[in-house]
Design a protein around this motif. Structure first.
Motif, PDB file in Angstrom:
ATOM      1  N   GLU A 199       0.834  -1.205   0.000  1.00  0.00           N
ATOM      2  CA  GLU A 199       0.000   0.000   0.000  1.00  0.00           C
ATOM      3  C   GLU A 199       0.870   1.257   0.000  1.00  0.00           C
ATOM      4  O   GLU A 199       0.564   2.248  -0.675  1.00  0.00           O
ATOM      5  CB  GLU A 199      -0.910   0.001   1.221  1.00  0.00           C
ATOM      6  CG  GLU A 199      -1.813   1.214   1.319  1.00  0.00           C
ATOM      7  CD  GLU A 199      -2.659   1.222   2.574  1.00  0.00           C
ATOM      8  OE1 GLU A 199      -3.566   2.070   2.653  1.00  0.00           O
ATOM      9  OE2 GLU A 199      -2.411   0.389   3.473  1.00  0.00           O
ATOM     10  N   ALA A 200       1.974   1.199   0.747  1.00  0.00           N
ATOM     11  CA  ALA A 200       2.875   2.349   0.818  1.00  0.00           C
ATOM     12  C   ALA A 200       3.526   2.629  -0.533  1.00  0.00           C
ATOM     13  O   ALA A 200       3.640   3.792  -0.950  1.00  0.00           O
ATOM     14  CB  ALA A 200       3.945   2.103   1.877  1.00  0.00           C
ATOM     15  N   LEU A 201       3.953   1.587  -1.227  1.00  0.00           N
ATOM     16  CA  LEU A 201       4.567   1.772  -2.541  1.00  0.00           C
ATOM     17  C   LEU A 201       3.557   2.356  -3.528  1.00  0.00           C
ATOM     18  O   LEU A 201       3.891   3.242  -4.325  1.00  0.00           O
ATOM     19  CB  LEU A 201       5.120   0.447  -3.059  1.00  0.00           C
ATOM     20  CG  LEU A 201       6.330  -0.124  -2.299  1.00  0.00           C
ATOM     21  CD1 LEU A 201       6.680  -1.505  -2.833  1.00  0.00           C
ATOM     22  CD2 LEU A 201       7.530   0.806  -2.387  1.00  0.00           C
ATOM     23  N   VAL A 202       2.342   1.875  -3.469  1.00  0.00           N
ATOM     24  CA  VAL A 202       1.296   2.396  -4.354  1.00  0.00           C
ATOM     25  C   VAL A 202       1.104   3.895  -4.124  1.00  0.00           C
ATOM     26  O   VAL A 202       0.857   4.661  -5.067  1.00  0.00           O
ATOM     27  CB  VAL A 202      -0.024   1.630  -4.138  1.00  0.00           C
ATOM     28  CG1 VAL A 202      -1.185   2.329  -4.830  1.00  0.00           C
ATOM     29  CG2 VAL A 202       0.101   0.192  -4.641  1.00  0.00           C
ATOM     30  N   ARG A 203       1.241   4.331  -2.891  1.00  0.00           N
ATOM     31  CA  ARG A 203       1.031   5.744  -2.548  1.00  0.00           C
ATOM     32  C   ARG A 203       2.313   6.569  -2.632  1.00  0.00           C
ATOM     33  O   ARG A 203       2.338   7.710  -2.205  1.00  0.00           O
ATOM     34  CB  ARG A 203       0.405   5.857  -1.169  1.00  0.00           C
ATOM     35  CG  ARG A 203      -1.025   5.311  -1.119  1.00  0.00           C
ATOM     36  CD  ARG A 203      -1.642   5.627   0.217  1.00  0.00           C
ATOM     37  NE  ARG A 203      -2.950   4.997   0.384  1.00  0.00           N
ATOM     38  CZ  ARG A 203      -4.074   5.667   0.611  1.00  0.00           C
ATOM     39  NH1 ARG A 203      -4.063   6.989   0.652  1.00  0.00           N
ATOM     40  NH2 ARG A 203      -5.213   5.014   0.792  1.00  0.00           N
ATOM     41  N   GLY A 204       3.363   5.986  -3.181  1.00  0.00           N
ATOM     42  CA  GLY A 204       4.558   6.766  -3.465  1.00  0.00           C
ATOM     43  C   GLY A 204       5.666   6.722  -2.445  1.00  0.00           C
ATOM     44  O   GLY A 204       6.588   7.548  -2.497  1.00  0.00           O
ATOM     45  N   ALA A 205       5.638   5.774  -1.501  1.00  0.00           N
ATOM     46  CA  ALA A 205       6.731   5.654  -0.541  1.00  0.00           C
ATOM     47  C   ALA A 205       8.029   5.326  -1.274  1.00  0.00           C
ATOM     48  O   ALA A 205       8.042   4.581  -2.258  1.00  0.00           O
ATOM     49  CB  ALA A 205       6.428   4.583   0.497  1.00  0.00           C
TER      50      ALA A 205
END
Length: 302
Positions: A199-205
């Protein structure tokens, strides 16, 4: 320095069998293990390293050993955890001088400092160093919330690259809210064992900061996502997620299980945590063994 990204494990601190001394030789082996297992950078003295059980002399020696073992191959992130601003600045300057690539700053949490006090502490460190700074935002760990406006105020006076190590729930919405409120001045690194990694990668982490016992599955998820293979990344992550859930207990249990895994992999000679420590009970140990067997088989880990 290039942007911090990818998998940045927190290296545990190995101790002698009686827990009285740090096993520096084994620590150098852990540095090499993490590099070979696919870490993009290494984090030292965070909560997963039992920083609160280490003297400043031990931390300094561990940092020197990490620099020696690393041989310039990966960025080294040193954690600054002193509560007093003057001591934190001194600590930060030491790591900068000795070769750190970035600093992970633990905000002061004792005696409920105000938002202005926290902002002043963090800004003062930033004004004294040139290194990129990671601000650890972990309210469940230190009992402190930091407002988005506080992050904005800190960043307005600093020149260096800034990151937030986010360990707040719900993680995904918190990432989006922080990025919006700070106008993307901060890049995001997620912790909590990578429990919300996908989820974090999807949101640009930009990065994930898990433990070091099993780096390869995180690297596989990250590589797949970075290559645009989102379905593969999603499936890999969900095969690994039950193990992450098992590990997400109190910090003492997490550290103990990390060391138990490293011992079972033949990388550490013991699983000693300095007392007070919290080891899993017999039933949890049996479940940990099942999870470890599954993860090793599914992800090709020796």
């Amino acid at each position: 320095m290039a942007e911090l990204k990818g998998i940045i494990p927190v290296l545990p601190t190995p101790f002698t069998d009686d827990g009285k001394s740090v096993d520096y030789g084994k620590f150098e082996e852990l540095v090499e293990m993490a590099i070979q297992d696919g870490a993009h950078a290494l984090c030292l003295f965070a909560a997963g390293a039992e920083f609160y059980k280490l003297s400043m002399e031990e931390r300094k020696e561990l940092f020197v050993r990490a620099v020696q073992a690393n041989r310039g191959r990966l960025p080294l992130v040193a954690t600054v955890s002193s509560h007093a601003t003057a001591l934190a600045v001194r600590e930060a300057l030491y790591y900068e001088k000795k070769g750190a690539s970035a600093l992970n700053i633990m905000p002061p949490g004792f005696a409920m400092p105000s938002q202005n006090m926290v902002a002043g502490h963090l800004a003062e460190i930033g004004r004294n160093v040139e290194l990129p700074m990671i601000i650890q935002y972990a309210p469940a760990l230190n009992g402190m919330s930091i407002a988005a406006e506080t992050f904005s105020g800190i960043s307005s006076n600093l020149r260096q690259e800034l990151y937030i190590k986010l360990e707040a729930s719900p993680t995904g919405p918190a990432i989006t809210a922080l990025k919006k409120a700070t106008e993307n001045r901060y890049k995001i690194i997620v912790g909590n064992g990578g429990e919300c990694m996908y989820e974090a990668l999807v949101r640009g982490a930009a990065a994930v900061m898990p433990g070091a016992a099993l780096i390869k599955p995180y690297r596989m998820v990250y590589d797949a996502f970075s290559q645009g293979k989102e379905k593969e990344a999603f499936e890999l992550f969900n095969r690994y997620l039950p193990h992450i859930h098992l590990m997400q207990r109190d910090i003492e249990s997490f550290v103990a299980m990390e060391k138990l895994i490293l011992k079972k992999r033949g990388i550490m000679t013991n699983s000693v945590c300095r007392k007070p420590a919290n080891y899993p009970d017999k039933e949890t140990m049996a479940l940990l063994d099942k999870h470890l067997d599954y993860v090793k088989r599914e992800f090709g880990i020796a």
